[in-house]
Design a protein around this motif. Structure first.
Motif, mmCIF file in Angstrom:
data_model
loop_
_atom_site.group_PDB
_atom_site.id
_atom_site.type_symbol
_atom_site.label_atom_id
_atom_site.label_comp_id
_atom_site.label_asym_id
_atom_site.label_seq_id
_atom_site.Cartn_x
_atom_site.Cartn_y
_atom_site.Cartn_z
ATOM 1 N N GLY A 192 0.813 -1.214 0.000
ATOM 2 C CA GLY A 192 0.000 0.000 0.000
ATOM 3 C C GLY A 192 0.845 1.262 0.000
ATOM 4 O O GLY A 192 0.554 2.223 -0.723
ATOM 5 N N GLN A 193 1.907 1.262 0.787
ATOM 6 C CA GLN A 193 2.812 2.408 0.818
ATOM 7 C C GLN A 193 3.503 2.595 -0.518
ATOM 8 O O GLN A 193 3.623 3.724 -1.032
ATOM 9 C CB GLN A 193 3.832 2.226 1.942
ATOM 10 C CG GLN A 193 4.945 3.251 1.985
ATOM 11 C CD GLN A 193 4.489 4.617 2.456
ATOM 12 O OE1 GLN A 193 3.328 4.993 2.316
ATOM 13 N NE2 GLN A 193 5.411 5.400 3.007
ATOM 14 N N SER A 196 1.021 3.940 -3.077
ATOM 15 C CA SER A 196 0.692 5.329 -2.789
ATOM 16 C C SER A 196 1.810 6.268 -3.246
ATOM 17 O O SER A 196 1.562 7.318 -3.839
ATOM 18 C CB SER A 196 0.427 5.513 -1.295
ATOM 19 O OG SER A 196 0.059 6.835 -0.989
ATOM 20 N N LEU A 204 1.226 6.832 2.163
ATOM 21 C CA LEU A 204 -0.100 6.317 2.476
ATOM 22 C C LEU A 204 -0.574 6.784 3.837
ATOM 23 O O LEU A 204 -1.770 7.013 4.049
ATOM 24 C CB LEU A 204 -0.058 4.777 2.450
ATOM 25 C CG LEU A 204 -1.302 4.028 2.915
ATOM 26 C CD1 LEU A 204 -2.440 4.200 1.914
ATOM 27 C CD2 LEU A 204 -0.997 2.550 3.130
ATOM 28 N N ARG A 215 -6.561 5.731 2.106
ATOM 29 C CA ARG A 215 -5.759 5.627 3.320
ATOM 30 C C ARG A 215 -6.363 4.659 4.322
ATOM 31 O O ARG A 215 -5.649 3.848 4.938
ATOM 32 C CB ARG A 215 -5.624 7.010 3.961
ATOM 33 C CG ARG A 215 -4.857 7.027 5.272
ATOM 34 C CD ARG A 215 -4.824 8.425 5.847
ATOM 35 N NE ARG A 215 -4.226 8.475 7.174
ATOM 36 C CZ ARG A 215 -4.192 9.571 7.943
ATOM 37 N NH1 ARG A 215 -4.709 10.709 7.480
ATOM 38 N NH2 ARG A 215 -3.637 9.536 9.136
#
Length: 388
Positions: A192-193, A196, A204, A215
């Motif tokens: 996810g990071q 992002s 994120l 988020r």
């Protein structure tokens, strides 16, 4: 001669007051410190970089929401005893009234201040044209973030997460064990990071309000993976304590040296995992003093501290300074007044919980949720539905 009757053992009564309850209050309190930091005699952000990272407490709150929800309602949802629609309506009824009441109080305060000729300190936050979006909780769709009661954006995103929770948790139940759940959580966090940063060019963990759902969703899912790891693993009390203490130590050390947010989030995961894996508080054991109260007050504190801050720093503190001018010039007195604002936020949250939220929730349960869930399959095992 009579034959003695064998009485079956009664299930142990679970009590609130464990480590997770304490964590919920601490996370909410850190959010308050972050939001009140600019009003300190010396802005907290200028004292240490940790106060620039209050968003980590909100990330903690989102992750903990998924974890606590899974631990409290996962079994009922997975077995079918709690129908998905009923589950979502109960979560909506738990959160929306407080949002609406907080928003109404803020609107009344802003209107009253305007009528007496005192404009809000941050007028851009109280744009009347943005009020409908706040009422409808459109933050998750990129509308209305950063205005009025700012913490409400988390409710908007979490209500969407709640709608998918029954299916998400059933999918989590298919994971073969604790290691698989932890591996999935790590993929969600790191992936996810990475996505992002690559797509939005922003971390994120503190995405702007228009990306509220982007988020919140991964963090909520990570909370579910941690809950699955606790459920699927064999955690001894000693191991759970070591994981929790290690996570707490790593978190404190990382924020002290302004380390990467990723390390802080991993430490938060470890802290949540360890505390969640600790044995439950039973009638025969002693809960952590004040933890049960902190858990009850945490949501109210999270949602009402904006109001308390507006009243304190906009009205009460100016009156104190007018009566006692030294408060504005003597450092220790200025800090004392600021610390009183933190106390006022906690007291106001406690009063709101006792006088408004708890009675309102009891009335809602009696009116709309007292009947059994006929759409759910019965479960012969005794089960109590904890308030999460």
């Amino acid at each position: 001669m009579t034959t003695p009757t064998t009485v079956p053992p009664q299930p142990a009564t679970l009590l609130r007051g464990g480590a997770l309850d304490a964590l919920r209050f601490l996370a909410s309190m850190f959010v308050v410190l972050f939001h009140f930091g600019d009003e300190a005699p010396i802005p907290l952000q200028s004292l240490h970089s940790v106060w620039e990272r209050g968003y980590l407490a909100t990330d903690f709150f989102l992750m903990l929401s998924g974890f606590v929800l899974a631990r409290a309602y996962g079994a009922g949802v997975a077995s079918g005893r709690i129908a998905p629609v009923r589950f979502w309506l109960k979560r909506f009824a738990r959160s929306y009234p407080t949002h609406l009441i907080s928003l109404a109080v803020l609107a009344i305060l802003v209107l009253a201040a305007t009528l007496v000729g005192k404009a809000p300190a941050h007028p851009e936050r109280f744009d009347w044209s943005g009020l409908p979006a706040q009422i409808l909780l459109l933050h998750a769709f990129g509308i209305g973030g950063g205005q009025w009661n700012i913490p409400a954006w988390t409710l908007s995103a979490l209500l969407i997460c709640y709608a998918f929770f029954p299916w998400l948790w059933r999918a989590m139940m298919r994971l073969p064990g604790a290691m698989a759940a932890l591996a999935l959580g790590l993929v969600l966090l790191v992936g996810g990071q990475a996505l992002s940063l690559a797509l939005l060019h922003h971390s994120l963990f503190d995405l702007p309000f228009q990306w509220a759902m982007v988020r919140a969703a991964p963090l909520f899912l990570i909370g579910l993976t941690l809950a699955r790891a606790v459920e699927a693993g064999c955690w001894s009390p000693r191991t759970a304590r070591l994981v929790a203490l290690g996570g707490a130590a790593a978190l404190l050390a990382n924020v002290a040296v302004a380390g990467p947010d990723m390390i802080s989030l991993l430490a938060i995961c470890a802290l949540t995992l360890g505390c969640g894996a600790l044995p439950p508080i039973l009638a025969t054991t002693r809960p952590i003093p004040g933890a049960a109260w902190g858990a009850r007050v945490s949501f109210c504190l999270f949602m009402t501290h904006t109001i308390t801050g507006a009243v304190w720093f906009g009205a009460i503190q100016p009156v104190i300074e007018r009566i006692h001018p030294a408060v504005a010039t003597v450092a220790w007195q200025a800090w004392g007044v600021w610390l009183l604002a933190l106390v006022a936020a906690v007291v106001a949250a406690d009063l709101y919980n006792r006088l408004i939220d708890a009675p309102l929730q009891r009335a809602i349960r009696r009116r709309w949720f007292s009947a059994p869930d006929l759409s759910a399959r019965p479960d012969p095992r005794p089960a109590a539905e904890p308030s999460a």
